[in-house]
Design an enzyme around this catalytic site. Structure first.
Site, PDB file in Angstrom:
ATOM      1  N   HIS B 250       3.399  -1.123  17.348  1.00  0.00           N
ATOM      2  CA  HIS B 250       3.256  -1.234  15.902  1.00  0.00           C
ATOM      3  C   HIS B 250       3.606  -2.671  15.513  1.00  0.00           C
ATOM      4  O   HIS B 250       4.700  -3.145  15.793  1.00  0.00           O
ATOM      5  CB  HIS B 250       4.222  -0.239  15.269  1.00  0.00           C
ATOM      6  N   GLU B 302      -1.268   1.228  13.728  1.00  0.00           N
ATOM      7  CA  GLU B 302      -1.073  -0.059  13.044  1.00  0.00           C
ATOM      8  C   GLU B 302      -0.583  -1.091  14.048  1.00  0.00           C
ATOM      9  O   GLU B 302       0.354  -1.843  13.780  1.00  0.00           O
ATOM     10  CB  GLU B 302      -0.031   0.104  11.924  1.00  0.00           C
ATOM     11  N   GLU B 318      -2.491  -5.523   8.919  1.00  0.00           N
ATOM     12  CA  GLU B 318      -1.705  -5.101   7.756  1.00  0.00           C
ATOM     13  C   GLU B 318      -1.045  -6.303   7.079  1.00  0.00           C
ATOM     14  O   GLU B 318      -0.545  -7.211   7.749  1.00  0.00           O
ATOM     15  CB  GLU B 318      -0.632  -4.108   8.228  1.00  0.00           C
ATOM     16  N   CYS B 386       4.595  -0.014   1.548  1.00  0.00           N
ATOM     17  CA  CYS B 386       5.428  -1.080   2.101  1.00  0.00           C
ATOM     18  C   CYS B 386       4.939  -2.475   1.694  1.00  0.00           C
ATOM     19  O   CYS B 386       5.736  -3.375   1.462  1.00  0.00           O
ATOM     20  CB  CYS B 386       5.473  -0.975   3.624  1.00  0.00           C
TER      21      CYS B 386
END
Lengths: 627, 627
Positions: B250, B302, B318, B386
């Protein structure tokens, strides 16, 4: 009347809504140099070696443990029984086509072990025994119980059809009856997390005439989209089946489900089912299928990606998914008689499926990338070993996919040198195909009815073909010959009549829909049904990823008996660009260093890649554009 | 001596193994037209609108529920507290830079709600209260308790530094003490599934001098690779940290972990940590980073993909991961003083991070593709939110990333029109930057020491630059000026001395490593620190995916005040190829239909895409190759 076999791949002979009936595996004797050597390898290498691995990995032990013959813990993955069932099915098809005492003994013995592990109530699954018995049927989503049951039923049907021993079929009926007692309109609700049993139950209905099996299959389809298994696209449970628009989810599950739904359609004629199937077929073939017929582009969930998400290096394209693609298109073809399904079936079979097994018949791809840097290699086995026995049963059943029959005559789907023994309205008709297909598009078909008879022969004119020609007894066919359709030749056929079909096999530069960004300015070479790739070992002087094919490069196809047991290679002049680049990911383009030099390149059929020394490969080749 | 602030982004002033010390946010007043308007928008739009959404979505309610002020069920995701903490941190940085009674009141009130929800034992997490209280610290891998704690500690530190009220810091220490009682050499073992607390604990150590916080951070790092949280690469638990070779898992977790490890290195000087960090940095920048500085290419988890797996359309990248990239490179820069880290930091900041927020400051990207067909748009909020408060705290802290200090003088990392008030060995030195960076590479720096003094000014010469020039008081610098390094100018500085730095901003054609197949025969346009893209709205006459840039096309850069609040656009002559294609995925190339026509195209900075009407976009543009 001659004695015909009954080992149908799918028996639609009594299916009211099927356009075509299939021809048993026994009735087609291959005599070609493409499939026949592969099926011989299957007999000699693949099937024995797979059984040895079953012994080594506890797959046979698991049955012996349940029957009390051995002691110990369950070994391997909870769905490992299904591998053995698929192997039995493969062996049954193999035996239907070619007797072998040795193989028969091995299958019979394996079946004894399996049958001894069946409970008296019909239940059969070696994982859910002893301490796990209380968990039976408690997690349909994840535990593959119905999936394993489906594979046992399919194996039993194939074995019964091939060998004729009823004991195994009775066991399958007991298992199906057991499931039917638990689930269905009068029992528990539910639907499998991994479809498979649907097509097995419909086939069992076809064989036994027991309508409850068909109804149970339909029940499982009807229960989708109700959230019984989580409501997720991965399990194709996000919508009722008949409302599906886009093909999504785990590719094998998704397409096995479509197989089952197509089977149900052929029995019930329900239009809503066919409509959904056609939408899903368009979704798949127009947005989510590799040029090889491979499907399920994503590693994540072994699943279909979004539209046009077809990466080359990181393609998943599981071998089982390509097999499922063949199985589904075969059923759509039987249902409709439309050649577009045969086109996809042939494409997936010769490319996506066949790449899944090594030339020596003992190593397998699970994942099938379309480009690689030399790291992806076939393996002897996998912990999750669904693909190896699946490709075995596909190869063993090839003779059953070549012909079909309809009320008007015989349909030829695949061109393979072979002898077929057919029964057309009670008249024995032998068809002899003489061809070097897929290497060459010249096909001669000798028609040998036992007596003069009027019927139609439907020749599949592949969609990939341009300017096909057909002669009947030296006389050109009069009707228009359209690629992507069947050409019906209806006449009074006499013994010795000859059809000559010419499907010119040009080397074609295939381009991809521009929404697949990765394939911009690239071409894939195809010739006949085969997709080609460039592999490093054939092109030692440049990096195959650097190859650039100019638009007017002359491309030659040439039979090379020395390469890969004999293949037609494609070669030509092209360019190789500079691949020099430092360790850095990005750098400013330095025009003074761009070099491009003339090279001769060689391409091989995609199915044969990774059978020699490791090296890079790509299907999609850069193509030169210039203003 | 002037009164300086203390709102450090990372306070390395006492870190024995840090080469550089950072400069508090208060000490740098932006006066530019790039960042300052964004920070004003942050004050006026972003922070108030985020707080409103906190109210609407129950994020404030969750604290009120625990303190007994309100009744009801916990709302939203179990880690939603962390969004509020990040917002507090953002607001603290914003207040450090620009006083605002309104914002101060909102933060103070929010902090009251938070503090009222803290248990008397120091525990703070609104999810694990009431009936969930017994589950505290029972699942470190999945439940983000330590992650939330880390964000609270960071928020408290920033608030204390900016505002000076000790109550919140005390609460953070109570929470840290509580965690230190439970975990550590004398307590329970464990390590967080989502790293974050490591850097928070080191910063708390820096602020308080309490060594146990540093030791606890190290304890969490030391516990990785022991299988305590599953042993998977996703959680970066497959190996001990010091043995890591390849960056995996991640992306945000992976790089937050590296931030923490870098912080620990700056305190302990442990070589094995730095060695691992450098290996991971090479792995990331040479194999797994987008040209935008975005990281974590895969939707799946992710996470980082395999080497060279950098898809454009399906890029995940991201926003939080790009932020983490800035944070990590900032720490590596402080640790080493090496310009390569500043290069990546700048790249990620101006491109990967900044694309994450709309020009109006109220819509966000979670996922940042590098090519799109017009479907990907910024959203007002996300269930897992987030990114929005994370980008807020990044923007608010920008003034803290521009300068650092070392024993020899001042380091200039980023060029932004601004006034900085520095303390160099007890001498007040004001630096005024005058520049239109990033639109223009002319930078004038006025050096204003309170008295003549000898020290060094280190100018970052960006790696992207060619032929940089430096003049000091009209006199050319004598030493060689190397891009990708800092140019040290040591001299007796007098009030009014002027440095003139010219970083010529050419439009550069960037190429990608050829192992990224998707970027073959493509270029990305860069100018200065900015990556460009072509967006459909600026190019109505052709499909931007069809654009082909010939090698010698003249590319012009031009300031356009009317576009996107004013940006430098790149334009030039190029070609557009035919994008016509039917519904079918694949077809035979029809050379007679290939058309290419001359077009004029316009490219905009990538960070500004998707702020106008929907349409296609691509960063990587096809480039013409010809033999």
């Amino acid at each position: 009347m001659k004695c015909y076999g009954k080992t149908f791949v799918v028996d639609t002979s009594k299916s009211p809504y099927a356009k075509l009936r299939s021809v048993p595996v026994e009735n087609v004797q291959l005599e070609d140099s493409f499939w026949l050597p592969r099926i011989s390898t299957l007999h000699e290498k693949t099937l024995p070696s797979q059984h040895r691995i079953f012994e080594e990995t506890g797959r046979i032990f698991n049955f012996q443990r349940v029957s009390g013959k051995k002691k110990g813990e369950f070994k391997g993955l909870y769905f490992n029984d299904s591998d053995v069932y698929k192997w039995v099915e493969a062996a049954a098809f193999a035996l239907a086509n070619k007797k072998s005492d040795e193989l028969y003994k091995l299958v019979r013995q394996t079946l004894s072990e399996i049958l001894s592990a069946q409970d008296c109530d019909g239940y059969l699954n070696t994982y859910f025994s002893f301490e796990k018995k209380k968990e039976r049927w408690s997690n349909l989503r994840d535990m593959h119980e119905l999936y394993c049951a489906g594979h046992f039923i399919q194996a039993a049907i194939a074995y019964y059809r091939a060998i004729g021993e009823k004991e195994v079929l009775d066991a399958a009926c007991r298992l199906a009856d057991h499931i039917n007692k638990i689930f269905g309109p009068n029992g528990r609700t539910g639907t499998p997390g991994h479809p498979e049993i649907e097509m097995a139950l419909v086939e069992l209905y076809r064989l036994t005439g027991m309508k409850e099996y068909l109804e149970l299959a339909k029940f499982f389809i009807d229960n989708r989209g109700k959230g019984l298994i989580g409501g997720n696209p991965y399990h194709i449970d996000h919508k009722p089946f008949r409302e599906l628009e886009e093909i999504v989810g785990h590719a094998v599950r998704s397409v096995y489900l479509n197989c089952g739904a197509t089977d149900i359609y052929m029995e019930t004629g329900e239009k809503a089912l066919l409509d959904a199937l056609l939408r899903l077929w368009h979704s798949m073939t127009e947005h989510k299928m590799y040029v090889t017929g491979g499907i399920g582009s994503l590693y994540t969930g072994e699943s279909f990606g979004m539209d046009y998400d077809l990466p080359n290096v990181t393609a998943y394209a599981e071998t089982c998914a390509a097999i499922a693609n063949v199985m589904w298109n075969w059923r759509m073809l039987l249902a409709t008689g439309e050649a577009r399904f045969a086109d996809v079936m042939e494409l997936a079979l010769y490319n996506g499926v066949l790449a899944g097994i090594s030339l020596d018949g003992e190593k397998y791809f699970y994942v099938n990338p379309l480009a690689d840097r030399g790291t992806h290699r076939r393996q002897r086995w996998f912990r999750c070993a669904c693909c190896p026995p699946n490709i075995a049963r596909m190869l063993a059943s090839i003779p059953g996919y070549i012909y079909s029959l309809s009320s008007k005559g015989v349909w030829i789907h695949l061109y393979v040198q072979s002898r077929a023994y057919l029964d057309i309205h009670g008249i024995s008709v032998d068809l002899f195909q003489k061809t070097r297909y897929p290497w060459n598009g010249e096909i001669e078909i000798q028609v040998q009815p036992e007596e003069e008879a009027t019927f139609s022969i439907y020749l599949r004119i592949p969609g990939w073909c341009r300017r096909p020609r057909v002669f009947i007894n030296e006389e050109a066919a009069k009707q228009p010959i359209k690629p992507g359709e069947y050409l019906e030749i209806q006449r009074l056929w006499k013994p010795g009549d000859r059809i000559k079909l010419t499907l010119p096999m040009l080397v074609e530069r295939t381009v991809c829909h521009p929404y697949v960004m990765e394939n911009h300015d690239r071409v894939a070479l195809k010739r006949g049904p085969l997709v080609y790739c460039v592999e490093q070992i054939d092109n030692p002087e440049f990096d195959v990823w650097a190859l650039v094919l100019p638009p007017n490069s002359r491309l030659e196809a040439r039979w090379d008996p020395a390469v890969l047991n004999g293949v037609v290679v494609i070669s030509g002049e092209a360019y190789a660009v500079d691949m020099k680049h430092g360790r850095e990911l990005y750098r400013v383009e330095d025009r003074s260093h761009i070099e491009m030099h003339k090279v001769r390149f060689t391409a091989i059929p995609y199915f044969a890649w990774a059978n020699r020394n490791q090296g890079s490969m790509t299907v999609w080749i850069r193509s030169l554009i210039s203003a």
